[in-house]
Design a protein around this motif. Sequence first.
Motif, PDB file in Angstrom:
ATOM      1  N   VAL A  51      -7.596   1.607  -2.246  1.00  0.00           N
ATOM      2  CA  VAL A  51      -6.272   1.742  -1.642  1.00  0.00           C
ATOM      3  C   VAL A  51      -5.314   0.769  -2.323  1.00  0.00           C
ATOM      4  CG1 VAL A  51      -4.911   1.556   0.474  1.00  0.00           C
ATOM      5  CG2 VAL A  51      -7.244   2.451   0.570  1.00  0.00           C
ATOM      6  N   LEU A  52      -4.132   1.259  -2.691  1.00  0.00           N
ATOM      7  CA  LEU A  52      -3.097   0.422  -3.283  1.00  0.00           C
ATOM      8  C   LEU A  52      -2.265  -0.216  -2.177  1.00  0.00           C
ATOM      9  CD1 LEU A  52      -1.278  -0.576  -5.644  1.00  0.00           C
ATOM     10  CD2 LEU A  52      -0.004   1.566  -5.383  1.00  0.00           C
ATOM     11  N   HIS A  53      -2.223  -1.542  -2.155  1.00  0.00           N
ATOM     12  CA  HIS A  53      -1.390  -2.298  -1.222  1.00  0.00           C
ATOM     13  C   HIS A  53      -0.205  -2.831  -2.024  1.00  0.00           C
ATOM     14  CE1 HIS A  53      -4.750  -2.536   1.801  1.00  0.00           C
ATOM     15  NE2 HIS A  53      -5.453  -2.367   0.684  1.00  0.00           N
ATOM     16  N   GLU A  54       1.013  -2.420  -1.682  1.00  0.00           N
ATOM     17  CA  GLU A  54       2.161  -2.744  -2.523  1.00  0.00           C
ATOM     18  C   GLU A  54       3.276  -3.408  -1.731  1.00  0.00           C
ATOM     19  OE1 GLU A  54       4.070   0.709  -4.157  1.00  0.00           O
ATOM     20  OE2 GLU A  54       3.633   1.923  -2.392  1.00  0.00           O
ATOM     21  N   LEU A  55       4.024  -4.286  -2.425  1.00  0.00           N
ATOM     22  CA  LEU A  55       5.216  -4.886  -1.850  1.00  0.00           C
ATOM     23  C   LEU A  55       6.266  -3.799  -1.625  1.00  0.00           C
ATOM     24  CD1 LEU A  55       5.362  -8.156  -3.995  1.00  0.00           C
ATOM     25  CD2 LEU A  55       4.759  -7.973  -1.574  1.00  0.00           C
ATOM     26  N   PRO A  56       7.224  -4.023  -0.722  1.00  0.00           N
ATOM     27  CA  PRO A  56       8.091  -2.921  -0.256  1.00  0.00           C
ATOM     28  C   PRO A  56       9.226  -2.553  -1.204  1.00  0.00           C
ATOM     29  CG  PRO A  56       8.670  -4.940   0.883  1.00  0.00           C
ATOM     30  CD  PRO A  56       7.458  -5.264   0.043  1.00  0.00           C
ATOM     31  N   PHE A  57       8.951  -2.520  -2.522  1.00  0.00           N
ATOM     32  CA  PHE A  57       9.973  -2.123  -3.488  1.00  0.00           C
ATOM     33  C   PHE A  57       9.984  -0.617  -3.719  1.00  0.00           C
ATOM     34  CE2 PHE A  57       8.552  -6.322  -5.554  1.00  0.00           C
ATOM     35  CZ  PHE A  57       9.321  -7.063  -4.681  1.00  0.00           C
ATOM     36  N   SER A  58       8.862   0.028  -3.505  1.00  0.00           N
ATOM     37  CA  SER A  58       8.653   1.396  -3.965  1.00  0.00           C
ATOM     38  C   SER A  58       9.664   2.364  -3.370  1.00  0.00           C
ATOM     39  CB  SER A  58       7.238   1.856  -3.619  1.00  0.00           C
ATOM     40  OG  SER A  58       7.046   3.203  -3.991  1.00  0.00           O
ATOM     41  N   THR A  59      10.151   3.268  -4.222  1.00  0.00           N
ATOM     42  CA  THR A  59      11.037   4.338  -3.774  1.00  0.00           C
ATOM     43  C   THR A  59      10.253   5.573  -3.376  1.00  0.00           C
ATOM     44  OG1 THR A  59      11.242   5.168  -6.037  1.00  0.00           O
ATOM     45  CG2 THR A  59      12.893   3.578  -5.294  1.00  0.00           C
ATOM     46  N   GLY A  60       8.907   5.535  -3.515  1.00  0.00           N
ATOM     47  CA  GLY A  60       8.109   6.741  -3.355  1.00  0.00           C
ATOM     48  C   GLY A  60       8.068   7.478  -4.674  1.00  0.00           C
TER      49      GLY A  60
END
Length: 204
Positions: A51-60
């Motif tokens: 599972v990829l855990h990412e900081l909240p930058f992603s636009t999708g």
Amino acid sequence: MHSPSFHAHHSPLGAYASFTCGMHGAGGGLSIAGTRPPSHPLTVGYVRDGVLHELPFSTGDGVNRDNFAEEVGGVEANQAKVTLDGSQRRYAAGSDSWTSGPLRFTIFTPVWDLPDPDRDGDGALQDALLPAVVCELAFDNSQGDADIDLVFALRPGEPVNHLLPAASGAGAVTWQRRFAIAAVHDDNVESWVHWDVQEYLREH
């Protein structure tokens, strides 16, 4: 308390350029002589247990996962990414840092004075000018019992068509002879010309 969701422009010495990120859900990216913040998909985080855990930058990624029944390593595609809510941000004069549990991502912005070429010579000025921004992505895995993959991925909106050996010996990617991303030498570093979380999880 001020919101941690805002864009910051991190500019190198020696170039009219910027690495911009920070606003939640707005992406970010690199620009030269830009007139607005870039909004390219930006992924910063880690992969654990598929599972990829990412900081909240992603636009999708613009894909409607409801249209797919594909599974990746036994995990449904729409469960393969998790946003790290509650991350903390510290914005200082020469650094911009996010932490979420054991993950830390820091951008270092140069703020020192430039030498006067009339007084110190052109060589001193050339040594001080470096059109690059340094970032550090770290994970404290001292309490873990499995390997962690760290991920920094950017889709710049134009073809990424070169995989190059960086001066340090590590991999690097460039596009249009305008931008490049390189890592310090590590035998485990991988360079990709196209980032896709589903493809990455299938291969890892």
